[in-house]
Design an enzyme around this catalytic site. Structure first.
Site, PDB file in Angstrom:
ATOM      1  N   HIS A  27      -7.821  -5.111  -2.010  1.00  0.00           N
ATOM      2  CA  HIS A  27      -6.595  -4.493  -1.505  1.00  0.00           C
ATOM      3  C   HIS A  27      -5.837  -5.385  -0.527  1.00  0.00           C
ATOM      4  CE1 HIS A  27      -3.852  -1.292  -0.605  1.00  0.00           C
ATOM      5  NE2 HIS A  27      -4.225  -1.221   0.653  1.00  0.00           N
TER       6      HIS A  27
ATOM      7  N   ASP B 113      -8.791  -3.944  -6.494  1.00  0.00           N
ATOM      8  CA  ASP B 113      -8.352  -2.968  -5.491  1.00  0.00           C
ATOM      9  C   ASP B 113      -9.102  -1.653  -5.697  1.00  0.00           C
ATOM     10  OD1 ASP B 113      -6.986  -1.450  -3.615  1.00  0.00           O
ATOM     11  OD2 ASP B 113      -5.029  -2.270  -4.147  1.00  0.00           O
TER      12      ASP B 113
ATOM     13  N   CYS C 133       0.837  -1.204   0.000  1.00  0.00           N
ATOM     14  CA  CYS C 133       0.000   0.000   0.000  1.00  0.00           C
ATOM     15  C   CYS C 133       0.876   1.261   0.000  1.00  0.00           C
ATOM     16  CB  CYS C 133      -0.960  -0.043   1.189  1.00  0.00           C
ATOM     17  SG  CYS C 133      -2.201   1.263   1.190  1.00  0.00           S
TER      18      CYS C 133
END
Length: 289
Positions: free
Chosen positions: A264, A235, A110
């Protein structure tokens, strides 16, 4: 296998705290990091242990102002300083007796996918990078920018007058966040279920810093270091289309791995081995081990 408590210094004198997962033999090393506002306990211990079990010494650590590491104000992220923390982690890991300094990789999830790409672009000592579901655009929704910047300037004035920093929630109870896409209503139940000690606050200056950061200007300079991007197809938090656009802007050598039907974070639950095996294959080629 064992896990060791470690500390190391930054160039500006802070002490950062981490865990080292030593492999059974001399060889490559990898620095693994979990993302924005996350302590080292979040997601990556299992990743680090997986690499350890496959012959790679792994380091995870709290970046400045988080967890057991030094730094004030707490829960404040400067993108530039965070990248520098990765440089200093490379310095630490490169001196370990089990690590070949010519075979060090970065792995970021991330936000830290973004940070690891930047650190790689700026640090020739990094010999491979894996960015998993990296957030690319830190500027957030345009309609929220001005209000946050106004609050950030109020905060600067207040701190100059001796007041404490202003904090915003990291993620609201309904999963919304100050800047943009929702993390989903299941975010906090997941953190509770996984027993991840996340502090639900972030300084407003963190968002000011994010607004001035653009990884796309650095993406071309990741090359010639081998890079792998792992993109969950569904995502939403870090849109797959933005990840793909960043990958396309990279020079060679580069490897792309799409995770069909995954969001995600849910790629980390289930058949993780198949995801990690692809990364190991990439790292073996990039680091020649």
């Amino acid at each position: 296998m064992s896990r060791l408590d470690v500390t190391f210094k930054t160039l500006d004198g802070l002490t950062l705290s981490g865990w080292l997962y030593p492999a059974a033999q001399y060889g490559p090393g990898i620095i693994v990091s979990p993302g924005f506002n996350m302590p080292r306990e979040a997601f990556v211990p299992d990743i680090a242990q997986w690499y350890q079990n496959h012959g790679i010494t792994a380091l995870i650590f709290d970046t400045r102002t988080y967890g057991l590491s030094d730094g004030q104000p707490r829960q404040e992220t400067s993108a530039r300083k965070r990248v520098e923390d990765f440089h200093d982690a490379v310095t630490f890991l490169s001196k370990h007796e089990l690590v070949d300094p010519e075979k060090i990789a970065l792995w970021g999830l991330c936000f830290d996918g973004n940070m690891c790409l930047a650190a790689t672009a700026l640090d020739p000592r990094v010999h491979a990078v894996v960015a998993v579901a990296p957030v690319i655009d830190l500027h957030g929704f345009p309609e929220r920018r001005r209000a946050i910047l106004e609050l950030a300037m109020q905060d600067r004035e207040a701190q100059m007058a001796g007041e404490e920093p202003i904090y915003l929630p990291y993620v609201n109870e309904d999963g919304t966040v100050p800047l943009g896409p929702s993390m989903g209503s299941d975010f906090w139940p997941m953190m509770t279920r996984l027993k991840i000690p996340v502090e639900n606050r972030v300084t407003v200056q963190t968002f000011y810093s994010a607004f001035s950061w653009d990884i796309m200007t650095l993406i071309p300079y990741v090359s010639p270091t081998p890079a792998m991007m792992v993109t969950p197809e569904n995502d939403i938090e870090c849109p797959a289309a933005e990840q793909i656009a960043a990958f396309e802007k990279m020079g060679e050598p580069k490897t792309f791995h799409l995770l069909p039907g995954k969001g995600h974070l849910d790629w980390a639950f289930g058949d993780v081995d198949s995801v990690m095996e692809k990364q190991l294959e990439f790292l073996k080629g990039a680091l020649n081990f």
